[in-house]
Design a protein around this motif. Structure first.
Motif, PDB file in Angstrom:
ATOM      1  N   ALA A 155       7.097  13.057   8.127  1.00 40.99           N
ATOM      2  CA  ALA A 155       7.024  11.990   9.121  1.00 40.99           C
ATOM      3  C   ALA A 155       6.285  10.752   8.610  1.00 40.99           C
ATOM      4  N   ILE A 156       5.519  10.882   7.556  1.00 38.37           N
ATOM      5  CA  ILE A 156       4.731   9.744   7.061  1.00 38.37           C
ATOM      6  C   ILE A 156       5.652   8.723   6.388  1.00 38.37           C
ATOM      7  N   ASP A 157       5.521   7.491   6.826  1.00 38.78           N
ATOM      8  CA  ASP A 157       6.393   6.410   6.334  1.00 38.78           C
ATOM      9  C   ASP A 157       5.646   5.620   5.258  1.00 38.78           C
ATOM     10  N   PHE A 158       6.145   5.690   4.019  1.00 34.91           N
ATOM     11  CA  PHE A 158       5.523   4.972   2.912  1.00 34.91           C
ATOM     12  C   PHE A 158       6.219   3.643   2.617  1.00 34.91           C
ATOM     13  N   ASP A 159       7.310   3.358   3.330  1.00 33.10           N
ATOM     14  CA  ASP A 159       8.067   2.133   3.054  1.00 33.10           C
ATOM     15  C   ASP A 159       7.429   0.905   3.699  1.00 33.10           C
ATOM     16  N   MET A 198       0.808  -1.209   0.000  1.00 34.82           N
ATOM     17  CA  MET A 198       0.000   0.000   0.000  1.00 34.82           C
ATOM     18  C   MET A 198       0.847   1.267   0.000  1.00 34.82           C
ATOM     19  N   GLY A 199       1.864   1.299   0.839  1.00 34.89           N
ATOM     20  CA  GLY A 199       2.708   2.483   0.922  1.00 34.89           C
ATOM     21  C   GLY A 199       3.364   2.815  -0.405  1.00 34.89           C
ATOM     22  N   ARG A 200       3.866   1.774  -1.067  1.00 35.22           N
ATOM     23  CA  ARG A 200       4.535   1.965  -2.355  1.00 35.22           C
ATOM     24  C   ARG A 200       3.559   2.456  -3.417  1.00 35.22           C
TER      25      ARG A 200
END
Length: 253
Positions: free
Chosen positions: A249-253, A136-138
């Protein structure tokens, strides 16, 4: 007879060191990078954009005990500063993510095929994401990059035409130290995370970098041009100062 003069033997200077460790701040384990600097006269502590890590610059040869004492004394300061960074990652089903300043509910469709898209469902903004949940993050970051490029290319074209300056290229990056940059030969780059900000902030960033095509500095003439291109410049700058770190701050990994 003249006595032979011997040159004093110089002990080679120890090169500056870089040490990486973890510092416990409240309930968080923060990556900490300690860099020696031969020109530093005091200890400087900085929080990386997004609150993900800490950087400490110290004078050459400072003892570990002094560094530890400094960090202990600044625990309260760090707790206060880091409190504004949320610990909960919004990149999940039913999480909330802003697109152009509008909070969207993330909906994982469960379908392995399909595109990521922003829709209005029953009057509410929704970001539909297909594919595996682990991806999802990617998928969301790829969608944001595409949307950011579309917005910024259009805004840059308008501002560049206004000052009659050519743009050689536009690149999307995930930089932490700056929101954008402009090279002397007309290459512009932007952090794609800016597309999560309100439209006036996106417009300001485009205007800021385009203004550098004429003024490669931050002098009075630069700011006057920037304000001419983006009359709501002060509003946008204030928003970035108050909320910009949250986007990092949002981590998409």
């Amino acid at each position: 007879m003249f006595a032979l003069l011997k040159k004093p033997v110089r002990t080679p200077r120890k090169p500056p060191e870089t040490v990486r460790r973890t510092l416990d701040v409240g309930s968080r384990a923060m990556p900490l990078t300690i860099r020696e600097n031969s020109r530093a006269t005091r200890i400087t502590l900085r929080i990386e954009p997004g609150g993900r890590a800490l950087n400490l610059t110290v004078p050459l040869g400072l003892r570990k005990r002094e560094i530890d004492d400094f960090l202990d004394r600044h625990q309260g300061w760090l707790l206060t500063k880091l409190a504004k960074f949320t610990l909960e990652n919004p990149i999940r089903h039913d999480g909330k993510l802003s697109l152009r300043g509008v909070p969207h509910r993330i909906e994982h469709t469960g379908s392995l095929r399909g595109v990521t898209e922003a829709l209005i469902v029953e009057g509410m903004p929704v970001l539909k994401v297909s594919g595996l949940e682990d991806h999802m993050g990617r998928r969301i970051s790829a969608f944001l990059k595409k949307e950011a490029r579309r917005d910024l290319e259009a805004l840059v074209a308008v501002h560049a035409a206004a000052i009659r300056k050519p743009v050689k290229s536009i690149a999307m990056k995930d930089t932490r130290s700056r929101w954008g940059s402009c090279s002397w030969d007309g290459n512009l780059s932007f952090s794609w995370r800016i597309v999560m900000a309100p439209p006036v902030v996106i417009d300001y960033l485009a205007a800021h970098e385009v203004a550098h095509l004429r003024e490669m500095n931050h002098g009075p003439q630069f700011w006057a041009l920037c304000r001419e291109l983006c009359p709501r410049m002060e509003e946008a700058r204030k928003w970035l100062k108050q909320h910009g770190s949250q986007l990092h701050a949002i981590d998409f990994d």
